[in-house]
Design a protein around this motif. Structure first.
Motif, short mmCIF file in Angstrom:
data_model
loop_
_atom_site.label_atom_id
_atom_site.label_comp_id
_atom_site.label_asym_id
_atom_site.label_seq_id
_atom_site.Cartn_x
_atom_site.Cartn_y
_atom_site.Cartn_z
N ASN A 110 -2.88 -6.71 -1.29
CA ASN A 110 -2.61 -5.77 -2.37
C ASN A 110 -2.89 -4.32 -2.00
O ASN A 110 -2.62 -3.43 -2.78
N VAL A 111 -3.45 -4.09 -0.83
CA VAL A 111 -3.75 -2.73 -0.39
C VAL A 111 -2.60 -2.24 0.48
O VAL A 111 -2.30 -2.86 1.51
N PRO A 112 -1.94 -1.17 0.09
CA PRO A 112 -0.84 -0.68 0.92
C PRO A 112 -1.38 -0.10 2.23
O PRO A 112 -2.41 0.57 2.25
N THR A 113 -0.70 -0.41 3.31
CA THR A 113 -1.13 0.11 4.60
C THR A 113 -0.22 1.26 4.99
O THR A 113 0.99 1.20 4.81
N LEU A 114 -0.82 2.29 5.50
CA LEU A 114 -0.07 3.44 5.99
C LEU A 114 -0.04 3.34 7.51
O LEU A 114 -1.07 3.39 8.16
N SER A 115 1.12 3.15 8.03
CA SER A 115 1.22 3.02 9.48
C SER A 115 2.26 3.99 10.01
O SER A 115 3.27 4.27 9.37
N PHE A 116 1.99 4.49 11.16
CA PHE A 116 2.92 5.38 11.83
C PHE A 116 3.75 4.56 12.80
O PHE A 116 3.22 3.72 13.53
N ASN A 156 -14.87 -19.26 -1.03
CA ASN A 156 -13.51 -18.72 -1.16
C ASN A 156 -13.38 -17.32 -0.57
O ASN A 156 -12.44 -16.59 -0.90
N SER A 157 -14.30 -16.92 0.30
CA SER A 157 -14.27 -15.56 0.81
C SER A 157 -13.00 -15.27 1.61
O SER A 157 -12.47 -14.16 1.56
N GLY A 158 -12.49 -16.25 2.36
CA GLY A 158 -11.25 -16.04 3.12
C GLY A 158 -10.07 -15.76 2.20
O GLY A 158 -9.26 -14.86 2.46
N GLN A 159 -9.97 -16.52 1.13
CA GLN A 159 -8.88 -16.32 0.18
C GLN A 159 -9.03 -14.97 -0.52
O GLN A 159 -8.03 -14.27 -0.75
N LEU A 160 -10.25 -14.59 -0.86
CA LEU A 160 -10.46 -13.31 -1.53
C LEU A 160 -10.11 -12.15 -0.62
O LEU A 160 -9.48 -11.17 -1.05
N LYS A 161 -10.49 -12.23 0.65
CA LYS A 161 -10.18 -11.15 1.60
C LYS A 161 -8.68 -11.01 1.79
O LYS A 161 -8.14 -9.90 1.81
N SER A 162 -7.98 -12.14 1.92
CA SER A 162 -6.52 -12.06 2.09
C SER A 162 -5.85 -11.53 0.83
O SER A 162 -4.86 -10.80 0.92
N LEU A 163 -6.36 -11.87 -0.34
CA LEU A 163 -5.81 -11.37 -1.60
C LEU A 163 -5.98 -9.86 -1.69
O LEU A 163 -5.04 -9.13 -2.05
#
Length: 77
Positions: free
Chosen positions: A39-45, A28-35
């Motif tokens: 949930n991690v906010p990305t800071l993009s310019f 289930n590593s693919g599902q865990l990575k996508s999860l």
């Protein structure tokens, strides 16, 4: 003799549980990575740093301060 048998049973149980957990993680590593990534906010310019105005920088600073305050509030609960 009972101590050795208890130790052996505990060791074998821990090994089996660890192996099963590792196998489930690998499956289930693919599902865990996508999860985790969702949930991690990305800071993009939106534009390169050289082209950001002072107002845009202040806005991003305020947003970051709000995120930090929210995290501190969650941790203190």
């Amino acid at each position: 003799m009972a101590l050795n048998r208890d130790f052996l049973m505990g060791f074998l149980s821990g090994t089996v549980v660890g192996a099963v957990g590792y196998r489930l993680y690998e499956q289930n590593s693919g599902q865990l990575k996508s999860l985790v990534q969702s949930n991690v906010p990305t800071l993009s310019f939106q534009s390169p740093r050289n082209e950001l105005t002072v107002e845009e920088l202040v806005s991003q600073k305020e947003r970051l301060e709000d995120l930090i305050a929210e995290k501190k509030a969650v941790v203190s609960i």
